[in-house]
Enzyme design. Sequence first.
Site, PDB file in Angstrom:
ATOM      1  N   ASP A 131       1.004  -1.061   0.026  1.00  0.00           N
ATOM      2  CA  ASP A 131      -0.262   0.032  -0.140  1.00  0.00           C
ATOM      3  C   ASP A 131       0.733   1.650   0.330  1.00  0.00           C
ATOM      4  O   ASP A 131       1.975   1.403   0.937  1.00  0.00           O
ATOM      5  CB  ASP A 131      -0.957  -0.041   1.252  1.00  0.00           C
ATOM      6  CG  ASP A 131      -1.765   1.067   1.437  1.00  0.00           C
ATOM      7  OD1 ASP A 131      -2.007   1.220   0.475  1.00  0.00           O
ATOM      8  OD2 ASP A 131      -2.427   1.312   2.210  1.00  0.00           O
ATOM      9  N   HIS A 167      -7.034  10.406   4.723  1.00  0.00           N
ATOM     10  CA  HIS A 167      -6.480   8.975   5.616  1.00  0.00           C
ATOM     11  C   HIS A 167      -6.135   9.520   7.495  1.00  0.00           C
ATOM     12  O   HIS A 167      -6.582  10.710   7.539  1.00  0.00           O
ATOM     13  CB  HIS A 167      -4.977   9.572   5.469  1.00  0.00           C
ATOM     14  CG  HIS A 167      -4.968   8.461   3.931  1.00  0.00           C
ATOM     15  ND1 HIS A 167      -4.576   8.820   2.705  1.00  0.00           N
ATOM     16  CD2 HIS A 167      -5.109   7.003   3.913  1.00  0.00           C
ATOM     17  CE1 HIS A 167      -3.979   7.837   2.016  1.00  0.00           C
ATOM     18  NE2 HIS A 167      -4.909   6.735   2.197  1.00  0.00           N
ATOM     19  N   ALA A 202     -10.518   5.007   4.241  1.00  0.00           N
ATOM     20  CA  ALA A 202     -12.871   4.448   4.471  1.00  0.00           C
ATOM     21  C   ALA A 202     -13.246   4.905   6.221  1.00  0.00           C
ATOM     22  O   ALA A 202     -14.023   4.719   6.220  1.00  0.00           O
ATOM     23  CB  ALA A 202     -12.953   3.514   3.659  1.00  0.00           C
ATOM     24  N   THR A 261      -7.159   3.000   9.856  1.00  0.00           N
ATOM     25  CA  THR A 261      -7.834   3.403  10.866  1.00  0.00           C
ATOM     26  C   THR A 261      -8.512   2.780  11.926  1.00  0.00           C
ATOM     27  O   THR A 261      -8.486   2.902  13.411  1.00  0.00           O
ATOM     28  CB  THR A 261      -8.006   4.703  11.213  1.00  0.00           C
ATOM     29  OG1 THR A 261      -7.120   5.407   9.728  1.00  0.00           O
ATOM     30  CG2 THR A 261      -7.766   5.578  11.987  1.00  0.00           C
TER      31      THR A 261
END
Length: 284
Positions: free
Chosen positions: A81, A179, A209, A232
Amino acid sequence: MAISTHEMLKHAYDHGYAIPAFNIHNLETIQVAVDVASELQSPIILAATPSTISYAGPGYLVSIVDRAIKENLLPIALHLDHATDIDMIKSCIDYGFKSVMVDGSHLPFEENVEMTNTIVSYAKHKFVSVEAELGRLSGIEDDISVDRREAKLTNPDVCGRFVEATHVDSLAIAIGTAHGMYKSQPKLDFERLRDIRKTIEIPLVLHGASGIKNIMINKAIELGINKVNIATELKEAFGRAVRRYLINNPNQNDPRHYLTPGKEAMAEVVRSKIILCNSAGRVR
Ligand code: CO
Ligand code: CO
């Protein structure tokens, strides 16, 4: 061996759902994500950022995920990522990653194309799929911190040219998410998503998201998002549960005891995201 995300995302694209991509940090996150996905029969992507890779070691990660693939009849892909370093991306591919994100979103358009192309040509003949990014999310993800003023939404007018020039497998777009955790609920630009979807025919990826209302994610999937990244919310659930356990059991020194509530809390997040993505029962 890990599999690429190409087929997985293609199926999601053809059938109008999304593959959840969970950012993993350790053995526990991988176990929880795979166990719940297996129970719900959902394909999943396990994503590792460059700092997770330096924390855990690329070889360990690849081996653990390979083991998970052997023990579960499930499409599981290990994905790199937000990588910005060409050599680092190539080395992950050499280690056995079958899916990578080359993040050139901080670069001018032509340079983003060039950097993405370098990775696509390295990845293609190794059957590794590539995600790129156009537009830029604000917020902090590991080593990458983007100020609100530097953030910019994806311009639908250049998406076609980018995909044609790079032949990427999927594209991360910026439509108003960020983010990290939100202080207030962001407004997603669905009109922009609709326009982007009209111009290109590859799976689109939603980053940032965590903390977005379910109804908004559902709408984004309905309008063409085929991969939803969750980082998160997993960290929050894990940290909160372990913290609470240790406060209540200050003398507990056994990680197998104090990490267990963290795993249970993450399992609930994984479960709800799989249901949200409508990816349950998609294993063929
Ligand atoms: Co089908
Ligand atoms: Co991201």
